[in-house]
Design an enzyme around this catalytic site. Structure first.
Site, short mmCIF file in Angstrom:
data_model
loop_
_atom_site.label_atom_id
_atom_site.label_comp_id
_atom_site.label_asym_id
_atom_site.label_seq_id
_atom_site.Cartn_x
_atom_site.Cartn_y
_atom_site.Cartn_z
N ARG A 257 4.30 10.09 8.45
CA ARG A 257 4.29 9.09 9.81
C ARG A 257 3.78 10.00 10.65
O ARG A 257 4.10 11.05 10.69
CB ARG A 257 5.33 8.50 9.95
CG ARG A 257 5.94 7.51 9.00
CD ARG A 257 7.32 7.01 9.57
NE ARG A 257 7.83 6.25 8.58
CZ ARG A 257 9.08 6.33 7.65
NH1 ARG A 257 9.37 7.51 7.69
NH2 ARG A 257 9.56 5.65 6.70
N LYS B 87 12.49 8.30 9.99
CA LYS B 87 13.34 7.36 10.75
C LYS B 87 14.74 7.52 10.78
O LYS B 87 15.29 7.70 9.75
CB LYS B 87 12.87 5.93 10.15
CG LYS B 87 11.47 5.59 10.48
CD LYS B 87 11.16 4.17 10.06
CE LYS B 87 9.67 3.62 10.70
NZ LYS B 87 9.40 2.12 10.02
N HIS C 88 -1.44 6.14 10.05
CA HIS C 88 -1.02 5.74 9.25
C HIS C 88 -1.91 5.30 7.78
O HIS C 88 -1.48 5.07 6.92
CB HIS C 88 -0.47 4.28 9.73
CG HIS C 88 1.02 4.12 9.22
ND1 HIS C 88 1.99 4.96 9.55
CD2 HIS C 88 1.41 3.38 8.37
CE1 HIS C 88 3.27 4.47 8.74
NE2 HIS C 88 2.82 3.18 8.10
N ARG D 177 -1.41 8.02 5.22
CA ARG D 177 -0.18 7.58 4.59
C ARG D 177 -0.48 6.65 3.49
O ARG D 177 -0.01 6.74 2.35
CB ARG D 177 0.87 7.39 5.39
CG ARG D 177 2.43 6.84 5.02
CD ARG D 177 3.29 6.80 6.14
NE ARG D 177 4.43 6.03 5.70
CZ ARG D 177 5.55 6.81 5.27
NH1 ARG D 177 5.58 8.09 5.25
NH2 ARG D 177 6.71 6.00 4.87
N HIS E 208 11.01 5.87 2.29
CA HIS E 208 11.41 4.47 2.48
C HIS E 208 12.78 4.19 2.05
O HIS E 208 13.46 4.68 0.87
CB HIS E 208 10.42 3.59 1.38
CG HIS E 208 9.12 3.34 1.81
ND1 HIS E 208 7.99 3.04 1.25
CD2 HIS E 208 8.68 3.45 3.31
CE1 HIS E 208 6.93 2.84 1.91
NE2 HIS E 208 7.01 3.21 3.31
N TYR F 262 2.70 -1.53 -2.42
CA TYR F 262 1.32 -0.80 -2.95
C TYR F 262 1.06 -1.18 -4.44
O TYR F 262 -0.02 -1.07 -4.74
CB TYR F 262 1.63 0.80 -3.05
CG TYR F 262 1.75 1.41 -1.48
CD1 TYR F 262 0.85 1.50 -0.86
CD2 TYR F 262 2.95 1.55 -0.88
CE1 TYR F 262 0.75 2.16 0.54
CE2 TYR F 262 2.99 2.13 0.14
CZ TYR F 262 2.08 2.35 1.11
OH TYR F 262 2.05 2.54 2.24
#
Length: 302
Positions: free
Chosen positions: A153, A177, A248, A251, A274, A283
């Site tokens: 990110r 995150k 992004h 990514r 994730h 994806y």
């Protein structure tokens, strides 16, 4: 209870109890601030405790005129979470958004670049470009290579530290995150580009609070998110590529290309950071033709 006191308490909860990053907390707060501004502008004195669903509906109707369905859904979700927090803290007993439905939105598939697109963008970089005597062309190449090769990110990229580089082991340590850390493999090619930039970085007068930051501007300060967006935007324009490209996008391309070449979805999840594999599963929908090719090639009932 006043609105700004409630918002401050909520932000504290998100930081301490939920462990969210400053960027995430700001995103959660954004729509609550919109509601506060709406009340102020219309001289409405309802507090976070007394506001009801009728007033909230009026606000959502007012602001949704300028929002697409996805933004409307995010607005409603953000406000619902805020009032759930007030219920959790026993300030309220009901959530004024319980009966408000979010607009139905399709699942947005991420934009991707082909390997040729990425090669084009990187080849467009002027490696001799200097500003104030600092070679920023080599820095920009290292940035794009790191975004694509490690699937970072933009916030993870600009916060990457020298002490996060474990090149002997072939990994970098990434803080994602909620300040969650993970180790991501990094290839030799990208390592080499970073080492070139590091040798240039050694000649920059680094600011005290950026001593351990890998990617700097010519003033020796940490790059901003906006600066990385600007670097990419200029390269896209210069290359003539007719696609909407952001940090992004690299990514998304990282994950898509791994999947297309047979990588395990669980491994991609771990590299992307994730929390849930359902986030990574998007994806699976990016290249249906590739999945058909896999079925035709490997399944006994072709």
């Amino acid at each position: 209870m006043k609105w700004y006191n409630a918002l401050k308490d909520y932000q504290h909860y998100l930081k301490i109890e939920r462990g969210l990053s400053s960027n995430s907390i700001e995103n959660y707060s954004y729509d609550i601030k919109k509601l506060i501004n709406y009340l102020v502008e219309n001289t409405i004195s309802e507090s976070p405790i007394s506001i009801d669903d009728t007033l909230v509906k009026e606000f959502i109707y007012h602001i949704s005129k300028s929002l697409n369905p996805r933004s409307q859904a995010r607005l409603i979700s953000g406000l619902r979470n805020f009032f759930d927090y007030l219920i959790f803290e026993n300030y309220r007993t009901t959530n004024p958004l319980d009966l408000i439905e979010s607009p139905k939105i399709g699942r947005k598939l991420p934009d991707t670049l082909s390997v040729e697109d990425i090669d084009l963008l990187i080849s467009t970089i002027d490696l001799s470009y200097q500003y104030q005597g600092i070679n920023l062309g080599e820095r920009n190449r290292a940035i794009l290579e790191t975004l694509y090769s490690c699937g970072l990110r933009v916030s993870e990229l600009i916060n990457l530290k020298l002490s996060d580089l474990f090149f002997d082991e072939g990994f970098i340590k990434v803080t994602g995150k909620g300040d969650k850390q993970r180790f991501v493999p990094i290839g030799k090619t990208t390592q080499n580009y970073i080492m070139i930039w590091k040798s240039i970085r050694n000649h920059i007068a680094v600011q005290p609070n950026s001593k351990d930051i890998l990617f700097l501007n010519y003033k020796g300060k940490k790059l901003t998110r906006a600066m990385v967006f600007t670097i990419i935007k200029k390269l896209v324009e210069k290359s003539g590529l007719k696609k909407n490209v952001s940090p992004h996008t690299f990514r998304h391309s990282f994950a898509t290309h791994l999947l297309e070449n047979g990588a395990d979805l669980r491994a991609i999840q771990m590299m992307l950071g994730h929390e849930s594999i359902t986030t990574t599963e998007i994806y699976m929908h990016v290249d249906r033709s590739h999945l058909s090719e896999v079925l035709n090639k490997y399944h006994p009932r072709k």
